[in-house]
Design an enzyme around this catalytic site. Structure first.
Site, short mmCIF file in Angstrom:
data_model
loop_
_atom_site.label_atom_id
_atom_site.label_comp_id
_atom_site.label_asym_id
_atom_site.label_seq_id
_atom_site.Cartn_x
_atom_site.Cartn_y
_atom_site.Cartn_z
N VAL A 135 0.85 -1.19 0.00
CA VAL A 135 0.00 0.00 0.00
C VAL A 135 0.89 1.24 0.00
O VAL A 135 1.78 1.38 0.84
CB VAL A 135 -0.93 0.03 1.24
CG1 VAL A 135 -1.70 1.35 1.30
CG2 VAL A 135 -1.90 -1.15 1.21
N ALA A 160 4.49 4.17 2.81
CA ALA A 160 4.05 2.91 2.21
C ALA A 160 4.24 1.80 3.24
O ALA A 160 4.89 2.00 4.28
CB ALA A 160 4.83 2.59 0.95
N LYS A 161 3.67 0.64 2.95
CA LYS A 161 3.88 -0.53 3.80
C LYS A 161 3.54 -1.76 3.01
O LYS A 161 2.71 -1.72 2.08
CB LYS A 161 3.01 -0.47 5.06
CG LYS A 161 3.60 -1.23 6.23
CD LYS A 161 4.78 -0.49 6.82
CE LYS A 161 5.31 -1.18 8.09
NZ LYS A 161 6.38 -0.40 8.72
N GLY A 162 4.16 -2.88 3.37
CA GLY A 162 3.88 -4.13 2.70
C GLY A 162 3.83 -5.26 3.70
O GLY A 162 4.33 -5.15 4.82
N ASP A 167 10.88 -5.15 8.39
CA ASP A 167 9.89 -4.93 9.45
C ASP A 167 9.78 -6.25 10.20
O ASP A 167 10.68 -7.08 10.16
CB ASP A 167 8.55 -4.48 8.84
CG ASP A 167 7.64 -3.81 9.87
OD1 ASP A 167 6.82 -4.51 10.46
OD2 ASP A 167 7.77 -2.58 10.07
#
Length: 426
Positions: free
Chosen positions: A70, A115-117, A156
């Protein structure tokens, strides 16, 4: 230093982190008197991608996982954010984390959007070869939307520098040449920055020491509890102890250990490296993980997962200061209760921003093909963190709001100004 991190989400009290993220944004928008159009532009992700990730396991059986990426906002620069491997990953969680990354970058004046995944997999149940195949397939699926000028992933929960090496290699192979700056948090041998692996922990401790000083407390004589012993928590415990803070309790997903006179953190980290858990550490009392959050200490550092401080336990928190090492560890209801109890809560978008700051340094170094010394990285990190602390503290004082509200207001205003300055296309 162990890299296993994930504490199980508290099922009974877990809340959708996206609700908290949107609630924080709504409050900031109302305070800043932005209209509904501006609100919607700030609330909605600019781009989302969900992908299927087939894996042929070592025994030949095929499993299929779901992955997400995202990109919440990139008005101030390319998107930036971690990739987590966890069975608890959901699209709403990734949306919330991407939004918080936007605010974090803006607050620390890093020229990125958020953003992040994530991939819905428990990495503890898979071999190294299987995790490599999952990582490479996930990277190839999201490849159209990532890149050093588009979106730069980082480690992460459940991922590490080895994961980033696989991602960098997959991307580089696809374009035909080596692109070190497509990810950050890489091994130093592949263009990673000195100090990156400890950056988030050091940033948390810089802020924790500033918060103690703000409350009139010195490191020596102060006590701390650290929840989570992954990349952030282990380093935070280590650096707090080095600063003279007495770390009396540390916990992971299997339990917690407590010693009133202070834990021997170097020995504890050696123990967890060997055994994979804090439990069984000699010279300390075993306690329940939830009890850790409620001990009478000066400083509490929740450094595991989101939602661990919630409506059901906030009234039992006795720490005077909470410094959020994890993303979203305090629900909105708990945040209000802690404030009413006089607890100083330092929000995640400030406290754990050290990782994205040094990720930015790594990206800059990669683009320039020129690397800084560890001392240079540490000095620049400390300066940025303390500048952020001073800015948030001043906004909180001038507006009469909490540190979280002050941080969110500052960040949202900066992103909105970038929106307005760039204009709306077409």
């Amino acid at each position: 230093m162990t890299t296993t991190t994930a504490l199980p989400a508290p099922a009974e009290f877990s809340a959708n982190p996206l609700d908290d993220a949107l609630g924080q944004l709504k409050a900031a928008v109302e305070t800043l008197s932005y209209g509904p159009g501006q609100h919607q532009m700030l609330a909605r992700p600019r781009r989302e991608m969900s992908v299927s990730i087939p894996l042929r396991r070592d025994d030949g059986i095929v499993e299929v996982f779901t992955g997400h990426r995202v990109q919440h906002n990139f008005s101030r620069g390319p998107a930036k954010g971690g990739v987590r491997f966890s069975p608890h990953v959901t699209l709403d969680e990734v949306r919330a984390l991407a939004m918080w990354m936007t605010w974090k970058c803006a607050l620390l004046d890093v020229p990125y959007g958020g953003a992040k995944g994530g991939v819905t997999i428990d990495p503890r149940g898979y071999s190294r070869a299987e995790l490599e195949r999952v990582t490479r397939r996930y990277t190839s699926e999201i490849l159209p939307i990532i890149g050093p000028e588009r979106d730069i992933p980082a480690p992460d929960i459940g991922t590490d520098e080895r994961t980033m090496a696989w991602m960098m290699d997959t991307y580089s192979t696809s374009v035909g040449f080596t692109v070190p700056s497509v990810v950050t948090g890489k091994p130093v041998s592949l263009g990673g920055s000195l100090g990156r692996s400890s950056a988030t922990s050091k940033g948390v401790v810089h802020i924790a020491l500033a918060a103690l000083a703000h409350r009139g407390l010195r490191p020596h004589g102060s006590t701390a509890a650290v929840q989570g012993l992954g990349k952030v928590g282990a380093g935070a415990a280590e650096f707090l102890a080095e600063a003279g803070v007495r770390v009396v309790v540390v916990g992971d997903q299997y339990g917690a250990v407590h010693a009133a006179g202070g834990l021997d953190i170097p020995r504890l980290l050696e123990h967890t490296e060997r055994s994979g858990t804090v439990t069984g550490f000699e010279g300390a009392e075993a306690i329940d993980s939830d009890e850790l959050l409620e001990l009478d200490v000066d400083l509490l550092v929740p450094a595991a997962v989101e939602g661990v401080l919630h409506e059901g336990n906030a009234h039992r928190v006795r720490a005077g200061i909470v410094v959020e090492g994890a993303n979203g560890p305090t629900t909105a209801v708990a945040d209000r209760k802690l404030h009413a109890q006089g607890v100083l809560v330092v929000p995640d978008i400030l406290a754990n921003a050290g990782g994205v700051i040094v990720s930015y340094f790594e990206w800059v170094q990669g683009n320039q093909a020129y690397w800084w010394t560890a001392d240079e990285v540490d000095e620049r990190l400390e300066r940025r963190m303390l500048q952020g602390w001073a800015s948030v503290l001043e906004t909180a004082r001038s507006r009469g709001v909490t540190l979280r509200e002050a941080a969110t207001l500052t960040a949202v205003q900066r992103v909105a100004e970038a929106h307005t300055t760039r204009g709306l296309y077409p």
